[in-house]
Design an enzyme around this catalytic site. Structure first.
Site, PDB file in Angstrom:
ATOM      1  N   GLU A 115       0.807  -1.223   0.000  1.00 16.95           N
ATOM      2  CA  GLU A 115       0.000   0.000   0.000  1.00 16.95           C
ATOM      3  C   GLU A 115       0.841   1.274   0.000  1.00 16.95           C
ATOM      4  O   GLU A 115       0.320   2.365  -0.234  1.00 16.95           O
ATOM      5  CB  GLU A 115      -0.936  -0.003   1.215  1.00 16.95           C
ATOM      6  CG  GLU A 115      -2.067  -1.019   1.067  1.00 16.95           C
ATOM      7  CD  GLU A 115      -2.940  -1.147   2.301  1.00 16.95           C
ATOM      8  OE1 GLU A 115      -2.540  -0.638   3.371  1.00 16.95           O
ATOM      9  OE2 GLU A 115      -4.027  -1.747   2.195  1.00 16.95           O
ATOM     10  N   GLU A 154       7.969 -21.691   7.982  1.00 23.25           N
ATOM     11  CA  GLU A 154       8.457 -20.782   9.025  1.00 23.25           C
ATOM     12  C   GLU A 154       9.531 -21.421   9.911  1.00 23.25           C
ATOM     13  O   GLU A 154      10.156 -20.742  10.725  1.00 23.25           O
ATOM     14  CB  GLU A 154       7.313 -20.291   9.894  1.00 23.25           C
ATOM     15  CG  GLU A 154       6.663 -21.344  10.762  1.00 23.25           C
ATOM     16  CD  GLU A 154       5.559 -20.747  11.630  1.00 23.25           C
ATOM     17  OE1 GLU A 154       5.660 -20.924  12.857  1.00 23.25           O
ATOM     18  OE2 GLU A 154       4.630 -20.115  11.103  1.00 23.25           O
TER      19      GLU A 154
END
Length: 274
Positions: free
Chosen positions: A82, A113
């Protein structure tokens, strides 16, 4: 770290959720959510320290990297993606890496992860240097992908920050500028996409927005460098130009905006001609 306790994994203070009415569920979740901004408020001194050093590094030509897994990684991707349309900065100035790559944005990637070397490998794909800053994000503060990346960053003289939801975590310990937001146990035990994720979103908003203001990407309270990606933004930008130039002609202001590509450049060029 033997005394380290994951508050985020502690049992919910609510029991028998399946027996609650919808109204009860929503009300109790909302009550829990109300506590999140207060927890973030307590971390503002930590956030301030990270933003200050980050602004200095970016003003000197550095980049901001976020690195996370699961919900934390997805929130990082949202924030980074954004920045260009909101502030008019180039893609590649704020970069988000998620364990498991782009596939992990929409799907869980098994064991991604848990690889303590892969985070640093992913950062190296961007030719990361000590000009840059890396912020690791993990509710638990124990994610190997993130911790391993920050440990390697330290070895290479790269400044690091972290956002976690457990005090005294391994991730906070390795980071130069740790941010610890203690939101307590989740409504659904261990579901850190809830309060923990909400707190991370708030902190990411604060970091990127305050840094972009420091970089001069906002004037007064306006997004003068936003990308003109839709009619709503073009209309907003046109009205900004009308206000700044005291111009009554909407079409003329819109023409300036489209000609120069941003409110800031349109006003500067119109002012120079005037």
């Amino acid at each position: 770290m033997s005394d380290f306790i994951k508050i985020t994994e502690q049992p919910s203070t609510y029991r028998h959720l399946e027996k609650m009415t919808i109204a009860e569920l929503l009300t109790k979740m909302n009550n829990e959510d109300k506590t999140v901004p207060l927890a973030v408020e307590k971390a503002i001194p930590q956030i301030e320290k990270l933003v200050a050093v980050l602004a200095d590094k970016m003003l000197a030509g550095g980049r901001l990297f976020y690195i996370g897994a699961g919900t934390s990684g997805r929130l990082a991707v949202v924030d980074a993606s954004e920045c260009p349309p909101t502030f008019g900065v180039p893609y590649g100035l704020v970069i988000a890496l998620i364990a498991g790559g782009d596939e992990a944005i929409t799907k869980a990637v098994e064991n991604a992860e848990d690889d303590s070397q892969k985070g640093w490998d992913d950062l190296q794909q961007y030719n990361i240097t000590d000009k840059d800053v890396v912020i690791g994000i993990a509710a638990s503060g124990t994610t190997p992908y993130v911790i391993g990346a920050l440990e390697e960053c330290k070895r290479h003289g790269i400044i690091t920050g972290s956002i976690t939801n457990n005090p005294g975590s391994p991730l906070a310990t390795v980071a130069d500028f740790p941010i610890e937001v203690e939101v307590g146990p989740e409504f659904v035990t261990g579901s850190t996409r809830m309060k923990s994720g909400t707190s991370q979103k708030l902190v990411l908003n604060m970091i990127s927005t305050s840094v972009m203001i420091q970089l001069g990407r906002v004037e007064d309270n306006k997004m003068v460098n936003m990308q003109l990606t839709n009619e709503k933004l073009i209309d907003r930008g046109t009205k900004m130009i009308m206000e700044k130039l005291d111009l009554a002609d909407y079409e003329k202001a819109k023409g300036l905006l489209l000609q120069f590509g941003s409110v800031k450049k349109a006003v500067e060029n119109a002012g120079a001609k005037g």
